[in-house]
Design a protein around this motif. Structure first.
Motif, PDB file in Angstrom:
ATOM      1  N   TYR A 138       0.860  -1.174   0.000  1.00  0.00           N
ATOM      2  CA  TYR A 138       0.000   0.000   0.000  1.00  0.00           C
ATOM      3  C   TYR A 138       0.896   1.222   0.000  1.00  0.00           C
ATOM      4  CZ  TYR A 138      -4.906  -1.390   0.447  1.00  0.00           C
ATOM      5  OH  TYR A 138      -6.185  -1.855   0.209  1.00  0.00           O
ATOM      6  N   ALA A 139       0.578   2.177  -0.896  1.00  0.00           N
ATOM      7  CA  ALA A 139       1.425   3.359  -1.037  1.00  0.00           C
ATOM      8  C   ALA A 139       0.568   4.611  -1.192  1.00  0.00           C
ATOM      9  CB  ALA A 139       2.335   3.216  -2.263  1.00  0.00           C
ATOM     10  N   ALA A 140       1.177   5.733  -0.811  1.00  0.00           N
ATOM     11  CA  ALA A 140       0.603   7.048  -1.114  1.00  0.00           C
ATOM     12  C   ALA A 140       1.335   7.599  -2.316  1.00  0.00           C
ATOM     13  CB  ALA A 140       0.748   7.980   0.077  1.00  0.00           C
ATOM     14  N   GLU A 141       0.595   8.117  -3.289  1.00  0.00           N
ATOM     15  CA  GLU A 141       1.200   8.660  -4.502  1.00  0.00           C
ATOM     16  C   GLU A 141       1.485  10.155  -4.377  1.00  0.00           C
ATOM     17  OE1 GLU A 141       2.217   6.999  -7.061  1.00  0.00           O
ATOM     18  OE2 GLU A 141       1.221   5.051  -6.913  1.00  0.00           O
ATOM     19  N   SER A 142       0.865  10.812  -3.388  1.00  0.00           N
ATOM     20  CA  SER A 142       1.083  12.236  -3.138  1.00  0.00           C
ATOM     21  C   SER A 142       0.610  12.537  -1.723  1.00  0.00           C
ATOM     22  CB  SER A 142       0.295  13.095  -4.150  1.00  0.00           C
ATOM     23  OG  SER A 142      -1.058  13.204  -3.750  1.00  0.00           O
ATOM     24  N   PRO A 143       0.904  13.743  -1.198  1.00  0.00           N
ATOM     25  CA  PRO A 143       0.476  14.059   0.171  1.00  0.00           C
ATOM     26  C   PRO A 143      -1.037  14.039   0.356  1.00  0.00           C
ATOM     27  CG  PRO A 143       2.110  15.644  -0.602  1.00  0.00           C
ATOM     28  CD  PRO A 143       1.723  14.825  -1.784  1.00  0.00           C
ATOM     29  N   LYS A 144      -1.791  14.224  -0.716  1.00  0.00           N
ATOM     30  CA  LYS A 144      -3.247  14.307  -0.605  1.00  0.00           C
ATOM     31  C   LYS A 144      -3.948  12.991  -0.912  1.00  0.00           C
ATOM     32  CE  LYS A 144      -3.387  19.254  -1.661  1.00  0.00           C
ATOM     33  NZ  LYS A 144      -3.940  20.318  -2.547  1.00  0.00           N
ATOM     34  N   ASP A 145      -3.175  12.010  -1.381  1.00  0.00           N
ATOM     35  CA  ASP A 145      -3.788  10.740  -1.768  1.00  0.00           C
ATOM     36  C   ASP A 145      -3.866   9.775  -0.591  1.00  0.00           C
ATOM     37  OD1 ASP A 145      -4.208  11.361  -4.434  1.00  0.00           O
ATOM     38  OD2 ASP A 145      -2.191  10.724  -5.022  1.00  0.00           O
ATOM     39  N   ALA A 146      -4.970   9.041  -0.512  1.00  0.00           N
ATOM     40  CA  ALA A 146      -5.080   7.955   0.464  1.00  0.00           C
ATOM     41  C   ALA A 146      -4.153   6.816   0.050  1.00  0.00           C
ATOM     42  CB  ALA A 146      -6.522   7.465   0.531  1.00  0.00           C
ATOM     43  N   LEU A 147      -3.722   6.045   1.009  1.00  0.00           N
ATOM     44  CA  LEU A 147      -2.942   4.853   0.699  1.00  0.00           C
ATOM     45  C   LEU A 147      -3.796   3.880  -0.109  1.00  0.00           C
ATOM     46  CD1 LEU A 147      -1.307   4.476   4.176  1.00  0.00           C
ATOM     47  CD2 LEU A 147      -0.013   4.641   2.067  1.00  0.00           C
ATOM     48  N   ALA A 148      -3.191   3.259  -1.102  1.00  0.00           N
ATOM     49  CA  ALA A 148      -3.927   2.383  -2.011  1.00  0.00           C
ATOM     50  C   ALA A 148      -3.013   1.256  -2.482  1.00  0.00           C
ATOM     51  CB  ALA A 148      -4.440   3.184  -3.210  1.00  0.00           C
ATOM     52  N   PRO A 149      -3.581   0.172  -3.015  1.00  0.00           N
ATOM     53  CA  PRO A 149      -2.751  -0.944  -3.494  1.00  0.00           C
ATOM     54  C   PRO A 149      -1.695  -0.484  -4.493  1.00  0.00           C
ATOM     55  CG  PRO A 149      -5.046  -1.603  -3.398  1.00  0.00           C
ATOM     56  CD  PRO A 149      -5.019  -0.123  -3.121  1.00  0.00           C
ATOM     57  N   PHE A 150      -0.520  -1.114  -4.400  1.00  0.00           N
ATOM     58  CA  PHE A 150       0.641  -0.676  -5.172  1.00  0.00           C
ATOM     59  C   PHE A 150       1.505  -1.902  -5.454  1.00  0.00           C
ATOM     60  CE2 PHE A 150       5.112   1.078  -4.829  1.00  0.00           C
ATOM     61  CZ  PHE A 150       5.113   1.769  -6.025  1.00  0.00           C
ATOM     62  N   THR A 151       1.882  -2.080  -6.702  1.00  0.00           N
ATOM     63  CA  THR A 151       2.766  -3.186  -7.091  1.00  0.00           C
ATOM     64  C   THR A 151       4.133  -2.633  -7.443  1.00  0.00           C
ATOM     65  OG1 THR A 151       0.884  -4.461  -7.936  1.00  0.00           O
ATOM     66  CG2 THR A 151       3.072  -5.117  -8.677  1.00  0.00           C
ATOM     67  N   PHE A 152       5.173  -3.273  -6.958  1.00  0.00           N
ATOM     68  CA  PHE A 152       6.537  -2.783  -7.195  1.00  0.00           C
ATOM     69  C   PHE A 152       7.505  -3.960  -7.141  1.00  0.00           C
ATOM     70  CE2 PHE A 152       5.770  -2.860  -2.698  1.00  0.00           C
ATOM     71  CZ  PHE A 152       6.978  -3.186  -2.091  1.00  0.00           C
ATOM     72  N   GLU A 153       8.774  -3.693  -7.407  1.00  0.00           N
ATOM     73  CA  GLU A 153       9.781  -4.751  -7.396  1.00  0.00           C
ATOM     74  C   GLU A 153      10.792  -4.538  -6.283  1.00  0.00           C
ATOM     75  OE1 GLU A 153      11.484  -5.007 -11.339  1.00  0.00           O
ATOM     76  OE2 GLU A 153      10.058  -6.613 -11.831  1.00  0.00           O
ATOM     77  N   ARG A 154      11.186  -5.627  -5.669  1.00  0.00           N
ATOM     78  CA  ARG A 154      12.288  -5.622  -4.709  1.00  0.00           C
ATOM     79  C   ARG A 154      13.459  -6.393  -5.303  1.00  0.00           C
ATOM     80  NH1 ARG A 154      11.127  -3.037   0.101  1.00  0.00           N
ATOM     81  NH2 ARG A 154       9.087  -3.430   1.056  1.00  0.00           N
ATOM     82  N   ARG A 155      14.648  -6.089  -4.775  1.00  0.00           N
ATOM     83  CA  ARG A 155      15.829  -6.822  -5.237  1.00  0.00           C
ATOM     84  C   ARG A 155      15.820  -8.248  -4.694  1.00  0.00           C
ATOM     85  NH1 ARG A 155      17.747  -3.932  -0.717  1.00  0.00           N
ATOM     86  NH2 ARG A 155      19.081  -5.136   0.723  1.00  0.00           N
ATOM     87  N   ASP A 156      16.386  -9.169  -5.447  1.00  0.00           N
ATOM     88  CA  ASP A 156      16.636 -10.498  -4.907  1.00  0.00           C
ATOM     89  C   ASP A 156      17.727 -10.392  -3.854  1.00  0.00           C
ATOM     90  OD1 ASP A 156      14.880 -12.205  -6.474  1.00  0.00           O
ATOM     91  OD2 ASP A 156      16.135 -11.659  -8.203  1.00  0.00           O
TER      92      ASP A 156
END
Length: 349
Positions: free
Chosen positions: A7-25
């Motif tokens: 879950y991430a915020a995209e800006s200071p005014k945005d609610a936290l929402a589902p977010f897909t991203f990559e982590r390093r192995d």
């Protein structure tokens, strides 16, 4: 790289929402953890709303992480797949400055790397992503062993609230025979009461809320003082060996400095938005000390966890689902939580 959800915020005014991203192995020194629980700290809210400035978006908060080790690098011998592990507020530091060499990574001279919203050296221009996510990958030096006898969800807030209060209590040698004040009964304050009590001190809680008196005594306070009662405050004058102030709102710090014996110390760990106004005569007149403290180093954090295991201490929590985070933030702003929210990360799926 592998895919994670969070879950991430995209800006200071945005609610936290589902977010897909990559982590390093995991690299040779890394540990990969599947996250089970993540505590909710007021710092998370400050950061996602950019109230302290410098937030890098998208922002995935969370620095009170408990989970299961899934993979380890070839140079890791301290953990293996299947172990329970924890990650607190830091995931890296310079390892070379005087503070780091002393095990005080929290005071790293160039600055430690935060578990979230820190510079990610593995991704050019990238920021670290925290525990509101399915997995995290962390250098072995910054991963903690979790005692087997403690409830895992209740342990999560120890990695911030627990060490933030343990470190100054330990540093200023709080122990039996001392009268210790804890100001405020929130996420930090309730841990301060528990830990100071376990250290053998006589604990007095200061609160503006009479309704918290019973809770304070159950948590280990010997006495409760309503700080809005001028006569009750005056009766405590110059009787304290140590005071830990956990309040993050504007308040009269001099009212508490005046309760210290000569040569004794008040340590501020709560971070009010506006500077506190210290009357110099509050400290000059009795050679008192007004100090601050920030979390603890990795070795001290492990020490804190072992201390809590010995005394069967965990945080008092309310469990929430990941999609309830904005409601939790709203309640947190109203101090409507006893005394720390923890996210069940199984709900992320």
């Amino acid at each position: 790289m592998f895919s994670c959800i969070g879950y991430a915020a995209e800006s200071p005014k945005d609610a936290l929402a589902p977010f897909t991203f990559e982590r390093r192995d995991p690299g040779v020194d890394d540990i990969e953890i599947k996250i089970q629980y993540c505590g909710v700290c007021h710092s998370d809210l400050h950061t996602v709303r950019d109230e302290w400035g410098g937030t890098m978006y998208p922002c995935v908060p969370g620095h009170e992480i408990i989970g299961t080790v899934t993979r380890v690098g070839s140079a890791v011998t301290s953990f293996k797949a299947g172990d329970t592990a924890g990650v607190g507020c830091m995931v890296d530091s310079c390892r070379e400055c005087e503070s780091c060499r002393k095990g005080l990574e929290q005071y790293c001279k160039p600055g430690f790397v935060g578990t979230y919203n820190g510079p990610d050296k593995h991704i050019e221009g990238g920021a670290t992503y925290g525990g509101y996510s399915s997995h995290v990958v962390v250098d072995k030096h910054f991963v903690l062993h979790i005692p087997k006898n403690l409830d895992l969800a209740g342990v999560a807030p120890l990695l911030c609230a627990g060490i933030t209060t343990y470190s100054p209590l330990k540093h200023w040698k709080v122990g039996p025979g001392q009268k210790v004040g804890i100001v405020g009964l929130g996420g930090l304050g309730h841990m301060g009461v528990k830990i100071a009590h376990a250290m053998g001190a006589k604990v007095t809680l200061f609160t503006t809320s009479p309704g918290k008196s019973d809770d304070a005594r159950k948590l280990g306070a010997d006495e409760v003082v309503i700080s809005k009662d001028a006569a009750a405050m005056a009766a405590q004058g110059e009787t304290f060996d140590f005071i830990l102030d956990t309040v993050a709102a504007d308040h009269d710090i001099n009212a508490y400095l005046g309760l210290l014996k000569p040569d004794c110390t008040l340590v501020q760990v709560g971070a009010p938005e506006k500077p506190l106004a210290v009357n110099v005569f509050s400290v000059i007149w009795r050679r008192r000390n007004f100090a601050g403290s920030l979390i603890g180093g990795i070795a001290e954090t492990q020490e804190m966890l072992d201390f809590c295991a010995k005394h069967n201490i965990t945080a008092d929590i309310e469990m929430i689902k990941m999609d309830e985070i904005e409601t939790a933030y709203t309640r947190m702003l109203k101090s409507d939580v006893k005394y720390r929210f923890v996210i069940d990360m199984a709900s992320l799926a």
